[in-house]
Scaffold this motif. Sequence first.
Motif, PDB file in Angstrom:
ATOM      1  N   LEU A   1       0.830  -1.218   0.000  1.00  0.00           N
ATOM      2  CA  LEU A   1       0.000   0.000   0.000  1.00  0.00           C
ATOM      3  C   LEU A   1       0.858   1.259   0.000  1.00  0.00           C
ATOM      4  O   LEU A   1       0.607   2.198  -0.757  1.00  0.00           O
TER       5      LEU A   1
ATOM      6  N   ASN B   1      -7.143  -5.068   6.799  1.00  0.00           N
ATOM      7  CA  ASN B   1      -6.583  -3.742   6.605  1.00  0.00           C
ATOM      8  C   ASN B   1      -6.104  -3.183   7.941  1.00  0.00           C
ATOM      9  O   ASN B   1      -5.252  -3.767   8.575  1.00  0.00           O
ATOM     10  N   ARG B   2      -6.701  -2.121   8.458  1.00  0.00           N
ATOM     11  CA  ARG B   2      -6.105  -1.505   9.638  1.00  0.00           C
ATOM     12  C   ARG B   2      -6.662  -2.054  10.949  1.00  0.00           C
ATOM     13  O   ARG B   2      -6.555  -1.416  11.982  1.00  0.00           O
TER      14      ARG B   2
END
Length: 739
Positions: free
Chosen positions: A570, A642-643
């Motif tokens: 990313l 993801n986060r």
Amino acid sequence: MGSFIRIRRKFISTINCLNHVLNKFKEVKLGRSILLLLLANLLILLYPEFKWPFTKDTILINIRDVDTFERTSPLVSDWLVRSYFPKSILQSIFVNSSIASNDSDIFHTKVYSQINKQYDPRLLPALWINSLTQYLKDSPNDVDFSLPFSWSSFLDIQSKRNELSIGVDLSVLNCEKFSSIFNIDHTNVSRVCTSLKNSPKGYPKFKIIGPIDDTIDENARKVIGLSYMLHGAPNPDRLVLLGIGPNKSGISIPVNEMSKRNAYSKSDLSYLISKYINSIPQFNVSIPSTNSIILRDELRQLHNYWDQFEQNISFASPYNFNHDIFQFLDNNSEIPETKLDDFYFDVDETIQLVESRVKRSYDGNGINDFDRRLLSVINDNLEFMPNFTKYFHEAHCLDTKKGAHYDWRFFKKITYSEYERKAILHRLTRAWLRFANSAGLSTWLAHGSLLGWYWNGMSLPWDEDLDVQMTSESLYLLARNFNQSLVIDLTDNFDDINIGMGAYLVDVSSNFFSRDKGNGYNSIDARFIDTSTGFYVDITALSYTEAAKTFDTKGLKSLEFNRMLEPEYLEKEDSNTVDSEQLHQSLLFKRDDLIKQRNIFNCRNNHFYTLEDISPLKRTMFEGVIAYVPNGYKKILEREYNRSLLLKQFEGHTFRPVLGLWISSKICKRDPIGNQCFHDDVVLEAKYTNSMTTKHKVEMRSINKAPIIYSKEDELRAFRSDPWIISRCNSLRNIIENL
Ligand SMILES: *[C@@H]1O[C@H](CO)[C@@H](O)[C@H](O)[C@H]1NC(C)=O
Ligand SMILES: *[C@@H]1O[C@H](CO)[C@@H](O)[C@H](O)[C@H]1NC(C)=O
Ligand SMILES: *[C@@H]1O[C@H](CO)[C@@H](O)[C@H](O)[C@H]1NC(C)=O
Ligand SMILES: *[C@@H]1O[C@H](CO)[C@@H](O)[C@H](O)[C@H]1NC(C)=O
Ligand SMILES: *[C@@H]1O[C@H](CO)[C@@H](O)[C@H](O)[C@H]1NC(C)=O
Ligand SMILES: *[C@@H]1O[C@H](CO)[C@@H](O)[C@H](O)[C@H]1NC(C)=O
Ligand SMILES: *[C@@H]1O[C@H](CO)[C@@H](O)[C@H](O)[C@H]1NC(C)=O
Ligand SMILES: *[C@@H]1O[C@H](CO)[C@@H](O)[C@H](O)[C@H]1NC(C)=O
Ligand SMILES: *[C@@H]1O[C@H](CO)[C@@H](O)[C@H](O)[C@H]1NC(C)=O
Ligand SMILES: *[C@@H]1O[C@H](CO)[C@@H](O)[C@H](O)[C@H]1NC(C)=O
């Protein structure tokens, strides 16, 4: 070859006395009940077939009920540990005797008369263990032991049927009427439904012999599941009783054919009860308190037996067994080391291997059911590869998506309270982990369960199932040796009031050998299913396949894939200094390199991993029991969620680090860290989970420096009481109050 292990161990158990009396009142949603009553009256006028709705199932248990349950009076506790023999069975054994009717013992007589009809999940396990202990005492040198079994007794289909709150007289229904009353597609029902000429009083005049995938009424689902279990379901091949052997090893016991013929009969139950009664000289069927068996006492007696002399037990590798025999299972000592080979699975090579094993056993006149059966399943299904019909089926119900989280066969109902769901998942998870450790399976937490572990060592409070992954090698072992095992976890201490709750069916997909996504209907390779609710563990294996070869780095679903190849993907994609085309070129290069090394594995839902992601597995603790997580759990979670590792808000919950708990964001809004939250439910939740969350905090603090190595002795007691035992306690208390 087996290693010989000598065991000498004393079991010291203390009986906890529980005090106080339970809460008197339950929250009842009055308005809704009145409406329901009016509606029911109307329905009775319209349809003579409708019966009064049964409301018992709608009482949900919450965490405050657990608090009152834990303060049960000793009187209630004494009855709570007993599993009573059904009167109907005793009547068939003692034809002309008066059963459980001692006029001077009005308490026990009343309790017995009301409680004996209720299903008790501990009854059969207690009888099995009694039967085993008797057998061992009679013939200590020759363990050729098996047990009778029927789903009819085990799920007590009779009384479950009585509890169905469907408001329809089942006995007038044949296939056509069933499908029209519940408005289900006629063609779809007729495919799996056969009308019966006769059925016992109160039973439907049809039988269901296969799944129906339509989205239908919840009550129709209940009927379909029960009818299938009665008529269509094969018996399990073996019972795997965890924790009952010497030094808490597991024991696998073959199931014999005794009661297979009549679907409705409970001949296995009468047989075991008669056997038990014969072994008790002072048994008197008129005395209510003796018409029961206590699981913890039976467990204690079996352990006393093991303790009497030095045990000389061999734990052979599961691969050395070719058919079902009485055997001990213990594989808790070693951390399984996962190698590249464990992820390599080739159908043709497997068929050759299995064929040669079958042939060898024929030459040597040995029995080889395991390989023979596996071979026929593979051969029967091979022609459909890779687009198989769906193997596992769920209980899709109208107006809800929750049906997808229950196996259709064991479906009981849609709605559970948050506490109930957590408690069921708690025992399901513990049983799976202990089973996997005993069977020597290389398995680890995955997806939402891994995320739950990361935060506090428990399932996320909104989770509806457990997700695990395993090597292809372990899936092969599961399919070959353990398909259709009925697993019961009796590892906890005898004095644990929850002992004996829960029994789980191991079911391995008949197309487990195909490692490709195909039409996408079969991303789950195996399930470990709670037989009392249909909750399950989703088991998927990782294998080296061709899938990565065609996986594009620019596709819609390629983000997770790219981050697997390049954890900094990313950042690099966003950076001005990295050329995007070059970045993708380097990803493809990495991909091809991994393919060359056969070091890229996937499940049938195309999540990809390398050996370094998984191995060496980290031994840890989840829901209080030894578990494993992948070495690269952080990387894996980051790319899948993801986060997620940074986000403390998720699914309407906020993680409060002081409590180590995910709490609804609506509760204690101004207290994000959780040091000032005195909401009743939160205080109780923190009290019950404190032992686990504290251990987890300590572990995570040192996981990279000096990892904690847990042993079996570090496992925690069950910290969520099962809803069944709490309801049982409530029934007993009601009986006493109304005496
Ligand atoms: C029993 O199990 C424990 C824990 O796994 C182990 O340390 C101990 O050596 C075992 N005892 C025997 C006699 O095998
Ligand atoms: C039970 O009682 C009935 C009638 O009193 C009698 O005919 C029958 O033989 C008795 N059965 C047994 C097993 O004693
Ligand atoms: C009946 O119950 C009373 C009270 O518990 C007990 O003392 C008596 O022994 C019981 N009768 C028999 C025959 O066991
Ligand atoms: C009947 O079954 C078929 C095939 O399983 C399915 O496509 C169809 O939607 C079903 N009909 C209904 C009304 O659900
Ligand atoms: C069983 O108990 C009953 C009273 O509950 C008594 O009349 C009868 O004699 C007892 N039977 C035996 C065999 O002890
Ligand atoms: C245990 O089994 C082994 C191999 O069968 C035998 O040599 C040994 O004497 C046995 N030990 C005991 C204490 O029975
Ligand atoms: C435990 O499992 C491993 C494979 O995971 C196997 O190599 C080993 O022999 C097993 N040990 C026992 C005692 O069954
Ligand atoms: C597992 O058992 C079920 C029921 O007998 C069968 O349909 C399925 O094919 C079996 N799976 C394997 C892998 O043998
Ligand atoms: C299997 O199904 C997939 C997806 O529907 C399709 O792309 C593929 O062509 C099918 N393969 C075969 C052999 O039928
Ligand atoms: C994932 O997180 C990054 C920040 O780390 C963010 O820029 C990106 O939009 C997120 N992607 C998705 C699909 O949520």
